[in-house]
Structure formats: structure tokens, C-alpha cells
Design a protein around this motif. Structure first.
Motif, short mmCIF file in Angstrom:
data_model
loop_
_atom_site.label_atom_id
_atom_site.label_comp_id
_atom_site.label_asym_id
_atom_site.label_seq_id
_atom_site.Cartn_x
_atom_site.Cartn_y
_atom_site.Cartn_z
N TYR A 9 65.80 0.96 59.93
CA TYR A 9 66.83 1.72 59.56
C TYR A 9 67.62 1.09 58.57
O TYR A 9 67.77 -0.18 58.53
CB TYR A 9 67.71 2.08 60.71
N LEU A 10 67.99 1.90 57.52
CA LEU A 10 68.83 1.48 56.32
C LEU A 10 70.38 1.77 56.91
O LEU A 10 70.49 2.92 56.75
CB LEU A 10 68.61 1.94 55.01
N GLN A 11 71.18 0.51 57.10
CA GLN A 11 72.74 0.88 57.16
C GLN A 11 73.40 0.44 55.95
O GLN A 11 73.22 -0.29 55.40
CB GLN A 11 73.05 0.09 58.38
N LEU A 12 74.14 1.84 55.23
CA LEU A 12 74.79 1.53 54.35
C LEU A 12 76.44 1.58 54.62
O LEU A 12 76.88 2.41 55.41
CB LEU A 12 74.78 2.89 53.35
N ASP A 13 76.96 0.21 54.10
CA ASP A 13 78.39 0.19 54.75
C ASP A 13 79.41 0.64 53.72
O ASP A 13 79.14 0.09 52.58
CB ASP A 13 78.53 -1.40 55.11
N CYS A 14 80.25 1.55 53.86
CA CYS A 14 80.92 2.41 52.96
C CYS A 14 82.45 2.44 53.42
O CYS A 14 83.01 3.47 53.53
CB CYS A 14 80.48 3.74 52.92
N PRO A 15 82.93 1.28 53.61
CA PRO A 15 84.74 1.37 53.56
C PRO A 15 85.44 1.82 52.72
O PRO A 15 86.58 2.15 52.62
CB PRO A 15 84.83 -0.12 54.14
N ASP A 16 84.63 2.08 51.43
CA ASP A 16 85.18 2.30 50.32
C ASP A 16 85.64 3.82 50.49
O ASP A 16 86.51 4.31 49.62
CB ASP A 16 84.31 2.24 48.92
N LEU A 17 85.07 4.56 51.32
CA LEU A 17 85.54 5.99 51.53
C LEU A 17 86.62 6.17 52.28
O LEU A 17 87.07 7.35 52.44
CB LEU A 17 84.31 6.68 52.15
N ALA A 18 87.17 4.92 52.63
CA ALA A 18 88.63 5.10 53.70
C ALA A 18 89.45 3.86 53.41
O ALA A 18 90.51 4.23 52.91
CB ALA A 18 88.11 5.24 55.25
N LEU A 19 89.04 2.84 53.65
CA LEU A 19 89.75 1.54 53.27
C LEU A 19 90.22 1.31 51.92
O LEU A 19 91.45 0.97 51.72
CB LEU A 19 88.94 0.23 53.75
N ILE A 62 64.53 8.44 49.73
CA ILE A 62 64.47 8.15 51.21
C ILE A 62 64.88 9.14 52.12
O ILE A 62 65.89 9.77 52.03
CB ILE A 62 65.48 7.20 50.99
N ASP A 63 64.12 9.26 53.21
CA ASP A 63 64.37 10.16 54.22
C ASP A 63 65.60 9.89 55.03
O ASP A 63 65.73 8.83 55.42
CB ASP A 63 63.09 10.10 55.26
N PRO A 64 66.69 10.82 54.84
CA PRO A 64 67.91 10.73 55.51
C PRO A 64 67.77 10.42 57.03
O PRO A 64 68.87 9.58 57.42
CB PRO A 64 68.53 12.02 55.36
N SER A 65 66.71 10.56 57.76
CA SER A 65 66.64 10.41 59.39
C SER A 65 66.40 8.64 59.36
O SER A 65 66.73 8.31 60.45
CB SER A 65 65.53 11.09 59.84
N ARG A 66 66.00 8.15 58.33
CA ARG A 66 66.21 6.38 58.34
C ARG A 66 67.41 5.78 57.85
O ARG A 66 67.28 4.60 57.61
CB ARG A 66 64.82 6.17 57.58
N VAL A 67 68.44 6.73 57.83
CA VAL A 67 69.51 6.05 57.06
C VAL A 67 70.63 6.16 57.83
O VAL A 67 70.94 7.26 58.60
CB VAL A 67 69.65 6.61 55.45
N ARG A 68 71.66 5.21 58.08
CA ARG A 68 72.85 5.04 58.88
C ARG A 68 73.93 4.97 57.77
O ARG A 68 73.65 4.00 56.79
CB ARG A 68 72.74 4.26 59.80
N SER A 85 71.49 10.56 58.08
CA SER A 85 71.66 11.46 59.35
C SER A 85 72.58 10.73 60.41
O SER A 85 73.25 11.37 61.09
CB SER A 85 70.18 11.74 59.92
N HIS A 86 72.76 9.35 60.11
CA HIS A 86 73.33 8.64 61.23
C HIS A 86 74.49 8.27 60.81
O HIS A 86 74.82 7.63 59.89
CB HIS A 86 72.71 7.47 61.89
N LEU A 87 75.81 8.67 61.50
CA LEU A 87 77.18 8.59 61.07
C LEU A 87 77.86 7.43 61.93
O LEU A 87 78.11 7.78 63.02
CB LEU A 87 77.93 9.81 60.87
#
Length: 378
Positions: free
Chosen positions: A192-202, A234-240, A271-273
Motif C-alpha cells: 500500500y502507498l501511504q501519502l502523508d498530507c498534513p499540509d491539508l490541515a497543519l 494508480i488504483d485508489p484501493s492501494r492508496v492511503r 480509498s483509505h483515510l
């Protein structure tokens, strides 16, 4: 499907690992072969301990990385000099606490260069080593599923600021183009690919303090647009995707509300939040997910943080089960995975939680998930 367990990604590194990472960070001579052997062994131990604690979907703990965002300076061209340090707005409101925080816990001393040239990959040798180490450790210790973290274009732009491209949007586009291959490589490796996005809040209370919430949302939308471009094919089901307000103990009185960023967060092609629900500033926001349940697409899997990563309290499994139960009631157990608020080792060598307690928290998370599942069966 029962509720499974995971976490946000980073875990405490050993002192041997930290010493080698900082030797490389400071440009000091170090034995590259020793570095590789140490990272491989440390990754294996990190995976072993996750499996032992009851974690179903494991990571490499970001073992070899100096931090979840600034590691890109070592893998991509175009970075040099130094970026300004932006103190979160809440800490500015409480300067005596901010001073105590720096005095008592110290501050990470890793480099934050500016973007001063074209951003291009230096090759994916370091990434491939991380992937190989994680997959070998998973086989050795019986972990069926794994994920690997990668920085989003937006979080890179938050910490490694632009002094080259004509606009923020141009910088984001260049970062998206550069990072796309890293994202694909992780997914094609079966992780699974996990994308770290604190830019959307922090970043609301760290970099964009002069904007209104509505103005900030327009900026955040450009970050999502760039990220989705990098995820094309990229298949969204493989992305967090992980959102947070900063993994630090503090008042957090300037945090933008989850209700405000909710729609923007859901627009990421993942797909994974993963999101915070355990720390005292955001624990109530599970109600946002309940009250806006009709807006949650059916393909979304919720990974609420059911253990905090800024205190050494070990959550009681009953507390974990209570937190999980709220989300199970909203979307069903098959669409809930237990997670942590943030990482336990966001920056190498720095973390509020004792390493042994970090794994105790993961164990409590697994026990709480087991309670949730047992009650669902009864």
C-alpha cells in the motif's frame, strides 16, 4: 471482515540507526555498507515488533528516513540552502510553553533546504532498498500486508519551500511529476502507498496564517489537484492518505476544524483515510463522520487514530474499542481499520513517546480491535 489494525507509519529508531542517519545528514564520513546492513536489520526488528504487538498492516517504520517529508532532499535534485522555520500559530500564543518545549525536549536539527533548482529524481536506489527490506522482513515475520510512506507534493512544499519555480502551483506540479514514479514503484511492489498530507490541515496554522479558512481551502484544493495528478493510473484501493494538525504536544487552539477540511480530504484519490481522533483537541470530531456519513463514498475505508502519539499514557483496550465502535456504527466493520493519530517517530531521534511504550500502545490498539470484533460476533 473484522476490524484490522495498522498505524500511521513512523516508529522509534534505535540509537545506532539514528547515529548513522545523522552522520549522513551532516555530511560526515560513514560506512555505506554498514548503513545498509543496519537499516535492513532494524527494519526486520521493527516489523517483528509490530507483528508481535498484533499489527496486521505493517510498515518499515520509516527506518532509513530522517523525516517523513524532508527525506526527498536526498533523493531528488533541486534542493539547497535553508528554508525558514515556521512556528505553529498556537505555540506563538503561548510563548512560555513554546520555550519550555524547546528546552525540555529539544528541536529536530535536520536540514530543510529550499527548492533552488529543477526537481528531478536521482534514481530510486534508496527507495528500492527500503522496499526490499520491508518485504523481506514481512516474509521473515509472517506479515501478510504492508505499506510504505511517501511525502505528498503539498507537504514537501510546506517544509522545503519554493525559491525557484515562478508560482506555488508550478512548484506543486513539478513535485507531482517527480514523485509520481516513487508512488507507482511502491504500489507495483505489492505494498500500500501511504501519502502523508498534513499540509491539508497543519499548514493552515503553520504557513497560511494570514488567510481565511475559505482562502486556505482554495490552496488546499491545489494541493489535492497536484497529488491526484501524481496518482494518475494508480488504483485508489492501494492508496492511503493521512491528514493531521501536527504531531506535537501543544495547545492546538488554532487547528482548522475537520468539518471545514472534510470535503477536501475526501477528494484525494485514495480509498483509505487516516485521521486523528484520540488527542483531546480532535476527539469529538468523530461526530463529523457520523453527521456527514451520506457524503462518504462507499469505497472509502476509515482508519481513525485510536491511540495518541504525543503522550505516554497507554490507552485501555476498552477505550480503543469504544473509539472504534463509533466508526463501525457509521460505515461497518469491514470499512474500519484501527490506527494511530500520527507516527511515533516522525523525526529520527525525536519522539514524545518512549519506544517501549509506543509498542505497548500498538498492543493496546490490537486488544481493543479484538474486543470490537468479539462483540460484533456475540
Amino acid at each position: 471482515m473484522p476490524v484490522r489494525t495498522t498505524h500511521t507509519g513512523s516508529l522509534p529508531r534505535s540509537q545506532e540507526v539514528v547515529d548513522l542517519i545523522f552522520a549522513r545528514e551532516k555530511g560526515e564520513p560513514y560506512d555505506e555498507a554498514l548503513f545498509d546492513r543496519t537499516m535492513r536489520a532494524a527494519c526486520a526488528e521493527t516489523v517483528r515488533r509490530q507483528v508481535e504487538a498484533g499489527v496486521d498492516i505493517v510498515s518499515d517504520g520509516e527506518t532509513s528516513k530522517i523525516s517523513y517529508a524532508t527525506y526527498v532532499k536526498d533523493r531528488y535534485t533541486g534542493f539547497g540552502g535553508d528554508s525558514p522555520r515556521n512556528t505553529p500559530a498556537d505555540l506563538k500564543l503561548f510563548p512560555s510553553f513554546s520555550a519550555r518545549l524547546s528546552r525540555d525536549k529539544g528541536a529536530p536539527t535536520y536540514a530543510r533546504p529550499m527548492c533552488v533548482g529543477e526537481v528531478r529524481s536521482k534514481g530510486h536506489g534508496e527507495l528500492q532498498k527500503d522496499i526490499d527490506n520491508l518485504k523481506a522482513a514481512m516474509v521473515a515475520h509472517g506479515a501478510a500486508e504492508g505499506f510504505m510512506n511517501a511525502a505528498s507534493p503539498g507537504v514537501i512544499s510546506l517544509f522545503l519551500q519554493n525559491d525557484f519555480y515562478p508560482t506555488r502551483e508550478a512548484y506543486l506540479a513539478a513535485l507531482a511529476d517527480a514523485m509520481a514514479e516513487e508512488y507507482r514503484t511502491i504500489v507495483e511492489a505489492g505494498l500500500y502507498l501511504q501519502l502523508d498530507c498534513p499540509d491539508l490541515a497543519l499548514s493552515r496554522h503553520m504557513l497560511f496564517t494570514d488567510l481565511t479558512d475559505d482562502e486556505f481551502l482554495k490552496v488546499a484544493e491545489t494541493h489535492v489537484e497536484a497529488l491526484n495528478g501524481a496518482l494518475a493510473g494508480i488504483d485508489p484501493s492501494r492508496v492511503r492518505v493521512h491528514i493531521c494538525w501536527g504531531n506535537y504536544e501543544g495547545p492546538h487552539v488554532c487547528d482548522i476544524a475537520m468539518d471545514t477540511v472534510f470535503s477536501t480530504f475526501l477528494r484525494v484519490n485514495a480509498s483509505h483515510l487516516l485521521f486523528e481522533t484520540s488527542n483531546p483537541r480532535h476527539a469529538h470530531e468523530w461526530r463529523v463522520w457520523r453527521d456527514r456519513a451520506s457524503e462518504i463514498p462507499e469505497d472509502k475505508v476509515l482508519i481513525p487514530g485510536v491511540v495518541d502519539t504525543t503522550t505516554n499514557f497507554v490507552e485501555h483496550p476498552e477505550v480503543v474499542a469504544e473509539r472504534l465502535g463509533r466508526f463501525v456504527d457509521i460505515v461497518g466493520a469491514e470499512r474500519v481499520i484501527a490506527g494511530s493519530d500520527c507516527g511515533f517517530g516522525t523525526f529520527a531521534g525525536f519522539g514524545a513517546v518512549d519506544p517501549e511504550i509506543a509498542y505497548a500502545k500498538l498492543g493496546a490498539m490490537a486488544e481493543g480491535a479484538a474486543l470490537t470484533n468479539a462483540r460484533a460476533r456475540s
